[in-house]
Design a protein around this motif. Sequence first.
Motif, PDB file in Angstrom:
ATOM      1  N   ARG A   1      47.915  43.091  48.482  1.00  0.00           N
ATOM      2  CA  ARG A   1      46.828  42.747  47.565  1.00  0.00           C
ATOM      3  C   ARG A   1      46.803  41.249  47.279  1.00  0.00           C
ATOM      4  O   ARG A   1      45.738  40.642  47.144  1.00  0.00           O
ATOM      5  CB  ARG A   1      46.972  43.535  46.262  1.00  0.00           C
ATOM      6  N   ILE A   2      47.970  40.647  47.184  1.00  0.00           N
ATOM      7  CA  ILE A   2      48.041  39.202  46.966  1.00  0.00           C
ATOM      8  C   ILE A   2      47.467  38.454  48.164  1.00  0.00           C
ATOM      9  O   ILE A   2      46.667  37.523  48.019  1.00  0.00           O
ATOM     10  CB  ILE A   2      49.501  38.776  46.690  1.00  0.00           C
TER      11      ILE A   2
ATOM     12  N   GLY B   1      41.835  42.279  37.825  1.00  0.00           N
ATOM     13  CA  GLY B   1      43.126  41.914  38.397  1.00  0.00           C
ATOM     14  C   GLY B   1      43.474  42.759  39.600  1.00  0.00           C
ATOM     15  O   GLY B   1      42.641  43.488  40.141  1.00  0.00           O
ATOM     16  N   LEU B   2      44.728  42.660  40.026  1.00  0.00           N
ATOM     17  CA  LEU B   2      45.199  43.356  41.225  1.00  0.00           C
ATOM     18  C   LEU B   2      45.994  44.610  40.899  1.00  0.00           C
ATOM     19  O   LEU B   2      46.396  45.332  41.813  1.00  0.00           O
ATOM     20  CB  LEU B   2      46.062  42.406  42.074  1.00  0.00           C
TER      21      LEU B   2
ATOM     22  N   LEU C   1      49.130  45.025  39.879  1.00  0.00           N
ATOM     23  CA  LEU C   1      50.418  44.954  40.578  1.00  0.00           C
ATOM     24  C   LEU C   1      51.499  45.704  39.806  1.00  0.00           C
ATOM     25  O   LEU C   1      51.369  45.966  38.609  1.00  0.00           O
ATOM     26  CB  LEU C   1      50.836  43.493  40.748  1.00  0.00           C
TER      27      LEU C   1
ATOM     28  N   GLU D   1      41.048  37.964  39.143  1.00  0.00           N
ATOM     29  CA  GLU D   1      40.620  38.601  40.390  1.00  0.00           C
ATOM     30  C   GLU D   1      39.855  39.876  40.024  1.00  0.00           C
ATOM     31  O   GLU D   1      40.429  40.789  39.424  1.00  0.00           O
ATOM     32  CB  GLU D   1      41.826  38.929  41.263  1.00  0.00           C
TER      33      GLU D   1
ATOM     34  N   SER E   1      43.710  38.460  48.227  1.00  0.00           N
ATOM     35  CA  SER E   1      43.021  37.962  47.040  1.00  0.00           C
ATOM     36  C   SER E   1      42.267  36.664  47.343  1.00  0.00           C
ATOM     37  O   SER E   1      42.612  35.914  48.252  1.00  0.00           O
ATOM     38  CB  SER E   1      44.024  37.713  45.906  1.00  0.00           C
TER      39      SER E   1
ATOM     40  N   ASP F   1      51.663  45.580  46.757  1.00  0.00           N
ATOM     41  CA  ASP F   1      51.475  44.374  45.942  1.00  0.00           C
ATOM     42  C   ASP F   1      51.308  43.152  46.838  1.00  0.00           C
ATOM     43  O   ASP F   1      50.401  42.329  46.636  1.00  0.00           O
ATOM     44  CB  ASP F   1      52.673  44.161  45.021  1.00  0.00           C
TER      45      ASP F   1
ATOM     46  N   VAL G   1      46.301  37.356  38.648  1.00  0.00           N
ATOM     47  CA  VAL G   1      46.576  38.677  39.228  1.00  0.00           C
ATOM     48  C   VAL G   1      46.370  39.818  38.232  1.00  0.00           C
ATOM     49  O   VAL G   1      46.338  40.981  38.637  1.00  0.00           O
ATOM     50  CB  VAL G   1      48.002  38.745  39.822  1.00  0.00           C
ATOM     51  N   THR G   2      46.220  39.501  36.950  1.00  0.00           N
ATOM     52  CA  THR G   2      46.007  40.562  35.954  1.00  0.00           C
ATOM     53  C   THR G   2      44.589  40.574  35.389  1.00  0.00           C
ATOM     54  O   THR G   2      44.215  41.543  34.715  1.00  0.00           O
ATOM     55  CB  THR G   2      46.977  40.423  34.768  1.00  0.00           C
TER      56      THR G   2
ATOM     57  N   ALA H   1      52.870  34.789  45.679  1.00  0.00           N
ATOM     58  CA  ALA H   1      52.045  34.643  44.470  1.00  0.00           C
ATOM     59  C   ALA H   1      52.455  33.464  43.600  1.00  0.00           C
ATOM     60  O   ALA H   1      51.729  33.106  42.673  1.00  0.00           O
ATOM     61  CB  ALA H   1      52.106  35.923  43.640  1.00  0.00           C
TER      62      ALA H   1
ATOM     63  N   LEU I   1      49.778  30.695  42.955  1.00  0.00           N
ATOM     64  CA  LEU I   1      48.372  31.061  42.831  1.00  0.00           C
ATOM     65  C   LEU I   1      47.688  30.333  41.679  1.00  0.00           C
ATOM     66  O   LEU I   1      46.484  30.089  41.712  1.00  0.00           O
ATOM     67  CB  LEU I   1      48.227  32.576  42.613  1.00  0.00           C
TER      68      LEU I   1
END
Length: 381
Positions: A34-35, A141-142, A144, A133, A38, A31, A129-130, A93, A96
């Motif tokens: 990935r952040i 999203g990511l 996460l 991205e 991003s 996680d 993040v959901t 995060a 963000l």
Amino acid sequence: MLATYASDPTRTRGRLHGEDESAFREPFQRDRDRIIHSSAFRRLKHKTQVFVEHEGDYFRTRLTHSIEVAQVARTIAGALGLNSHLTEAVALAHDLGHTPFGHTGEDALDVLMAPYGGFDHNAQALKIVTSLERHYAEWDGLNLSWETLEGIAKHNGPVTGDLPYALAEYDAGHPLELDSHAGAEAQVAALADDIAYNNHDLDDGLRAGLFTVEDICALPVIGAAFAEVDAKYPGLDAKRRRHEALRRVFGAMVGDVLITSKRLLQEANPGSVEEIRALGRPVIRFSDGLWADLKVIRKFLFTRMYRAPSVVEMRNRVTAVVEDLFPLFLAQPELLPADWHADLARARGDDTALARLVADYIAGMTDRFALQTHAKLIQAG
């Protein structure tokens, strides 16, 4: 060794979209990575903390602030036996979702979005993040872990009442138990944020000449730190003296959180992260005495820094930028970049969906891009 109340990566509640986990990174490490990779995280480099990004190379930006928060959070998490990877992911995060021009831009966008559900940077971070991205083949999203999403959504405590639009929208399909406190790792990230900005706003305010060392020596904690430095290093030059004193203020805040939180955890004696969530109160806190001192310091900063004439003047200028751009894109959404047009086609005919699309676009701008776009579309017009 993790404490019994830490978030165990082997017992994570998982990801919304199932995927094979890494053979050499635990889920919360993944996680965090990935952040960091991003687009939104990179853009923090050119987003305001207090001073607009181009006003000076030495002032903090949202990116440097987030890195400092993550460093403090890792230290506290490690000392308390918590999962440092999850703590770091939430810390990195947490900002963000900030608009250009920091809280000034957020305030302006919230007013403009009032007819459409308002705007909140924590909720926007979750949306980024959901959903926003969009790099992976199988999902937006990511993707996460649940615990990281929980931490982003409610690191400042339970979220109840009228939920921010983006948060309510996501929670309806993937509940994050918003009415409870988050795990201790997210609570650490929230306190690390307080520690970082208290310390670096003092440093940046001194550097900007908004107040003097003599001014802040009259404040609790700070005066004692300077006195300690003067006793140990008499005659130290001004730059080193300031640094030595402020690092002691920093250390005092971290030490206070550790002592207070260890006591609270010992008293509560939680056997799991679920018991942390069920306590109904935070377990990561400043002592009452230091919290009272910090309120005095924050009041000073509010008056001498956040409401300083030069800062207020800039706030007024950048508020006008957001206030000009939002109605322009709302009236002429075809001005949005081509890669936003698919979303635009889905939003047509729905005023709220269109407004939220425009807000997503403006919120993602950096300070310099917002100023450049304003100059191109408003001033040149």
